[in-house]
Design a protein around this motif. Sequence first.
Motif, short mmCIF file in Angstrom:
data_model
loop_
_atom_site.label_atom_id
_atom_site.label_comp_id
_atom_site.label_asym_id
_atom_site.label_seq_id
_atom_site.Cartn_x
_atom_site.Cartn_y
_atom_site.Cartn_z
N ASP A 441 -1.09 1.90 -1.50
CA ASP A 441 -0.39 2.61 -2.45
C ASP A 441 -0.88 3.28 -3.37
O ASP A 441 -1.50 2.49 -4.38
N ALA A 442 -1.11 4.64 -3.47
CA ALA A 442 -1.81 5.38 -4.32
C ALA A 442 -1.24 6.06 -5.27
O ALA A 442 -0.05 6.70 -4.84
N ASP A 443 -1.73 6.19 -6.38
CA ASP A 443 -1.14 7.34 -7.51
C ASP A 443 -2.15 8.50 -7.75
O ASP A 443 -3.36 8.29 -8.02
N GLU A 444 -1.80 9.44 -7.47
CA GLU A 444 -2.41 10.72 -7.41
C GLU A 444 -1.78 11.99 -8.20
O GLU A 444 -1.56 13.03 -8.10
N MET A 569 0.31 4.15 4.18
CA MET A 569 -0.29 4.58 2.95
C MET A 569 1.26 5.45 2.25
O MET A 569 1.81 6.29 3.11
N ARG A 570 1.12 5.25 1.17
CA ARG A 570 2.07 5.89 0.27
C ARG A 570 1.16 6.65 -0.93
O ARG A 570 0.61 5.70 -1.67
N PRO A 574 1.45 14.96 -7.22
CA PRO A 574 1.28 15.63 -8.81
C PRO A 574 2.88 16.47 -8.68
O PRO A 574 3.25 16.99 -7.66
N ASP A 575 3.61 16.62 -9.88
CA ASP A 575 4.42 17.56 -10.05
C ASP A 575 5.76 17.25 -9.00
O ASP A 575 6.46 18.07 -8.46
N GLY A 576 5.52 16.00 -8.66
CA GLY A 576 6.78 15.36 -8.04
C GLY A 576 6.69 16.08 -6.41
O GLY A 576 7.87 16.19 -5.66
N GLY A 577 5.62 16.35 -6.03
CA GLY A 577 5.25 17.15 -4.69
C GLY A 577 5.64 18.55 -4.68
O GLY A 577 5.64 19.02 -3.46
N ILE A 607 6.51 11.81 -2.79
CA ILE A 607 5.66 10.81 -2.15
C ILE A 607 5.31 11.02 -0.78
O ILE A 607 6.11 11.18 0.06
N LEU A 608 4.05 11.32 -0.17
CA LEU A 608 3.44 11.13 0.93
C LEU A 608 3.59 9.79 1.57
O LEU A 608 3.02 8.84 0.91
N THR A 609 4.20 9.58 2.94
CA THR A 609 4.19 8.32 3.49
C THR A 609 3.66 8.47 4.70
O THR A 609 4.06 9.28 5.48
N VAL A 610 2.66 7.66 5.14
CA VAL A 610 2.06 7.86 6.46
C VAL A 610 1.98 6.41 7.01
O VAL A 610 1.52 5.49 6.59
N ASP A 611 2.36 6.16 8.58
CA ASP A 611 2.63 5.01 9.17
C ASP A 611 1.61 5.24 10.53
O ASP A 611 2.08 6.16 11.33
N GLU A 612 0.53 4.76 10.75
CA GLU A 612 -0.19 4.93 11.87
C GLU A 612 -0.73 3.64 12.45
O GLU A 612 -1.06 2.69 11.86
#
Length: 932
Positions: A441-444, A569-570, A574-577, A607-612
């Motif tokens: 879980d990342a904050d960018e 990964m989440r 920035p700027d709410g995407g 939020i970018l969400t990825v599941d691999e």
Amino acid sequence: MNIWRRVAFGAVAIISGPAIAGDVPLYDTVPSWVTSVKLAQGQKQSAAGGPILLDLQQRIEGPTVWSFVDMAMSLDTPEALSQSNNITLPWNPDKGDLIVHQLTIIRGTEEIDVLASGQKFTVLRREQQLERRELTGILTATIAVEGLRVGDILRLRFSTTMKDKALNGRAQVIQSLIAEPFVIPSAGYRLLWGEGDKVKSKIFAEKVRSKRERKGTFEELAIELPLPKQSDLPSDAPGRFNNPQIIESSTFEDWADVSKVMAPLYATDGLLPPGSAVLAEVEAIMSATQDPMVRTAKALQLVQDKIRYLAVGMDGGNYIPQSPSKTWEVRYGDCKAKTLLLLAMLDVMNIEAEPVLAHTVLGDIVPLRVPSALAFNHILVRATINGESLFLDGTGLGSRIEDVRDTPALGHLLPLRLEGAELMKMDIREPARATIDLTLDADESTSVDLPSVADVTMVVRGELANTLTLASTQLAEKEKQAFIDEFLQRFVGEAQYETLSATVDSDRGTVVLKGKGVFNSGWEMQDRRSEKVFSRAPDLIAFEPDRARPAWANIPVLTAGPELHRFRMRIKLPDGGRGFVMEGDANLQTEIGGVAIKRAANVENGILTVDETFSYLGKEIPASQISTERDLVTTTLARSPRLIAPADTRRRWELEGANSLSQLNSIKAVYKKTRADADVDNISPLTSSWSFLNGIGDYRGASEILTQQIAILPSADAYLSRASARYELGDAKGALSDAQEARKLDPSSSSAVVSVATYTAELGELDKAVALLDERIALGGKTRDEYRSSKASLLGEHGKVDAALSELDRLNLDKPGTPSLLNERCWLKGTQNIELPSALKDCTSAIELSESSTTILDSRALVWFRMGRYEEALQDLDAVLLQAPGFAESRFLRSIVYARLGKAKEAAADLAVARRMSPSVERKYARFGLKH
């Protein structure tokens, strides 16, 4: 007269301890079946310092294998003498004898019988495999040969016998064969067996020179050694293409015979008598559940978790398993002991099960081998529940109910049955649970230019979990943290962690790693835009089989597996995407290069969400499909999804106006915590923190961090970095002091010398600065022209234009067409507002010759500006800042160009960025008369 000696054996009752001298009675003769080899005169000159004779002879007689070795070493160098004066001969005392026939020093025409002189072999029990959790029971006869001299030949002849009662009258043997480029003047191998012994033999090596013939009552197979050099194979070739340098022989009739002979060793009747401790464990499992699948899983868990692994190869232990009661009592056992214990438990539960032999490395080649027990190095349990086969490995780790259907990559197996059985091929299944299950879980949310702050949770199972468990329980806290950090690096890259922990989850058979840290965000400038490849596929998948050699053209590729990895990964954007765009295959389900990939990705609510998941299938790819598969892998990886930031995304020099500062504040908090833990063994928290602060233009903070670093571990690089930060803050005197300290630590550093000269000139002592550079120029060497260029720049910046231009002209004559030198001459003329047409020509030529034009375009923009051609200047500056938007010099110059074009708003914005990224830039350009 030759005197033959025999070392007397007997089991030594201690694992380690005082050496036990062996008894040395007489032994009459070398076995009659041995063909003696004569050592030729002068032979030692052909292989100085190495073996000159190696003769291997073996005889199979009923259940006994007799091996005879005749070897001679030429001790022509002090190194060879040192390496060969200690002789060690291992053997297994519960299966046979070691017989020493001869140990002789040959010195010219003289032969010295070492054993006749009174020297004796010493018998030792030394467990050399304990670090691999193996107790062999092997004894070693050792002797330090006295009286050896350089130039001697040391000759040793000995035999070992081998008879294994577990084989029920069968004999078996594997012998390695030496091959070129190993050089030995005289070598050979000979195998004999009587006409009543039905021996099967196979030579796996290629290009073997061999001869088989009958000699009296014996059959003989002779092989010339060394073998010709064996062909290389690609590392990803299936095992059946391998040609090991061995010959193997046995008297087993077929695989069914091996199965029948070994099966009685795993009979379970009466192994868990009433009242036994193991039976109580079984009854507890049966009381807890009626489900046979759950019962099986719990039995496997008990064997894996409660019995530690230790191979016991003594007292018949090579094939005879330890009893379940003994295994439970001592709480250790090898694959044989664990298999028998598990079989006994399943038998009580009325679950159909049988032992199966396997080879953990060469399972693919088993059908090609001579039938024998030596074709296997592992045993496990095959259970059958509702018609479904389960392969249960007691030596595994962390198996639970979800994992009972998993299959290891063991190739061909041999079930052990009283009526006999043939080989069976194991079909590989995809694992039910991931070996690595990573959530990040990342904050960018502040800026794509900043590092990422992430909470990491990694669930690990299997052998990796066992490694982490041992580290968690056996290492001190500091070492444990370092171990976990290094482990995580393999999957998430380098990071500075505020918190880091490892928790053993016994119920799940896993270890859970958790941490919060600062990572490289992965955002990069590509095609003049910020983008981030967020799939793990490019890092984890590679399909580059080498089949260029004609001999390899038809060899398939064996891919890794079976194993499953999952990554989630989440990322908070920035700027709410706003304005972020996804390109590539966000959702994917495919198989490439022997890896099955499943991916789902989306951007929602900023939020970018990825599941691999990556399932490594352990499958073969036929040679005919390699080219097609390579193209598929390349295409799929090229379409790996990436996120594209909008052109106006917030940059690191615009942080004050960010909607969210949570990323920035978290970075500072993590670095504050990690800096407190920095020491002489680990200064990376300081270097990472300094790099971050320097990158956002906080030179005061960066200078403070460097001061802390220098106090712990001073270095030339640290002093030079602090010198640069001090100069940006207007402290030229402090910058010079730091540069001088750097030069003391590393007098050869050209960076330190140039920095001292630069800051000396800044403080008004140009002549002294030039003299320093002249000293280095006079020394010549590879750095001479670098110092000449630095001298020209220094002279030009401080008004000595003619001298600077003359130096640059000479340099360009010495190295015509060098882009960096053409650029320097263009820049000098532009800053001094002289010879502008030729300056423009220099810059244009440099651009044409250079692979990277960023700084050259900046120089040409200055020339355009001096010529009053503001639009052309603006075009070049725009091109620079598209590639390097944080380049302070171009920002400053563009602010002046904007002002001349009447664009006050744009000029003010660029000026603010320039001042932020380099406070010294205004002082620098003011020297050239360029100011607002």
